[in-house]
Design an enzyme around this catalytic site. Structure first.
Site, short mmCIF file in Angstrom:
data_model
loop_
_atom_site.label_atom_id
_atom_site.label_comp_id
_atom_site.label_asym_id
_atom_site.label_seq_id
_atom_site.Cartn_x
_atom_site.Cartn_y
_atom_site.Cartn_z
N GLU A 169 34.80 40.08 39.98
CA GLU A 169 35.81 39.76 38.95
C GLU A 169 35.97 38.11 38.61
O GLU A 169 36.40 38.01 37.37
CB GLU A 169 37.34 40.28 39.79
CG GLU A 169 37.01 41.63 40.15
CD GLU A 169 38.37 41.79 40.98
OE1 GLU A 169 38.40 41.41 42.33
OE2 GLU A 169 39.16 42.64 40.40
N GLY A 202 36.04 40.65 44.38
CA GLY A 202 36.82 39.32 43.70
C GLY A 202 35.59 38.54 43.43
O GLY A 202 36.19 37.68 42.40
N GLU A 237 35.69 48.12 45.96
CA GLU A 237 37.10 48.13 46.97
C GLU A 237 37.49 49.42 47.39
O GLU A 237 38.21 49.60 48.51
CB GLU A 237 38.09 47.59 45.94
CG GLU A 237 38.17 46.08 45.80
CD GLU A 237 37.22 45.27 44.70
OE1 GLU A 237 36.15 46.14 44.35
OE2 GLU A 237 37.42 44.46 44.10
#
Ligand code: CO8
Length: 263
Positions: free
Chosen positions: A117, A114, A137
């Site tokens: 991201e 994240g 992930e």
């Protein structure tokens, strides 16, 4: 700034050049729901402040920009709360992409899951030479759920996106620059200056022209991006109830190797 907003995101500056600092360094700035909500509240507020022309997002702490979504916060969640978590993260990334002004990520140390991201949702990424970036992930039994599968493709092309997402490999700042994932590489001590230099260049230009440019560039990608983001959330929520996801997160918690069974 409202005094009720949590300290996990600090407003360092607010004005033409605004600057938010992620401030959860003891957990490598892992994005838990409270921090995501705080970030969203700041973004919505800054978007209404007509003075703001550029936003810089950086992070406190020696080791990391952001080491991902908070694995401990998500590990034991049931279907509804995990859907709320992933959708909140998606809203934050989308808000960064749709605010009127360009957003510059100043990335040092780990930018994983994240965290990468979040950087990918920004318009420009300045990286320190110690930055380490990746989408790990699949080692947790999940896939990037805050838009990484889609925004990586847009940033570096489908081939590099496949390699990074399938292998979970963590790459150096030099490699990220070569792949086009980051836009500029500077010594660790110079990232804020480099981000401010870009911000100040943008601030000198015509405000309406910069805002229109951001909107037009984004809208040209929106149809494909929005469809891809929906697919990503659906795949994330399919993976979350699997034994492999439980095993991946349990292994992280207990600092051991995961043993996956494909179930
Ligand atoms: N979540 C929660 N806590 C974390 C995270 C994280 N992502 N990353 C680090 N921490 C914590 C560690 O548990 C540790 O806490 P404690 O001191 O209590 O043990 C502390 O931060 C310091 O970390 P380490 O001791 O592990 O530091 P090291 O220097 O040894 O290692 C690493 C640094 C390599 C970054 C390592 O911490 C690591 O591998 N972190 C996890 C990286 C990762 O897998 N990120 C992806 C997370 S999943 C994700 O982002 C999915 C996003 C989209 C979907 C979300 C839907 C809800």
């Amino acid at each position: 700034m409202s005094e009720t907003l949590a300290e996990s995101v600090r407003v360092h500056k607010e004005g033409q050049l605004s600057h938010l600092v992620l401030n959860r360094a003891a957990h490598l700035n892992a994005l838990n729901p409270e921090m995501l909500q705080t970030l969203l509240t700041h973004l919505e507020r800054l978007n209404k402040n007509e003075k703001v022309r550029v936003l810089v997002i950086s992070a406190d702490g020696e080791k990391a920009f952001v080491a991902g979504a908070d694995i401990n916060s998500m590990a034991s969640l049931g279907p509804r709360p995990i859907a709320d978590y992933v959708e909140l993260g998606q809203r934050v990334m989308r808000q960064i992409e749709t605010v009127r002004f360009p957003v510059i990520a100043a990335v040092h140390g780990y930018a994983l899951g994240g965290g990468l991201e979040l950087a990918l949702a920004c318009d420009l990424i300045v990286a320190a030479d110690d930055a380490k970036l990746g989408q790990p992930e699949v080692g947790l039994g999940i896939l990037p759920g805050f838009g990484g599968t889609q925004r990586l493709i847009h940033r570096c092309g489908v081939a590099a996106a496949r390699r990074l997402v399938y292998t979970g490999e963590i790459i150096s700042a030099e490699e990220a620059l070569r792949l086009g994932i980051v836009d500029k590489l500077v010594p660790r001590g110079e990232i804020i200056d480099a981000a401010y230099a870009w911000a100040n260049t943008i601030i000198q230009k015509a405000p309406l022209a910069v805002a229109a440019s951001k909107r037009v560039i984004r809208e040209s990608q929106d149809q494909c991006l929005n469809a891809g983001l929906r697919l990503e959330v659906a795949a994330f929520l399919e993976l979350f109830p699997t034994l492999d996801r439980e095993e991946g997160m349990d292994a992280f918690k207990h600092k051991r190797e995961a043993k996956f069974t494909g179930k």
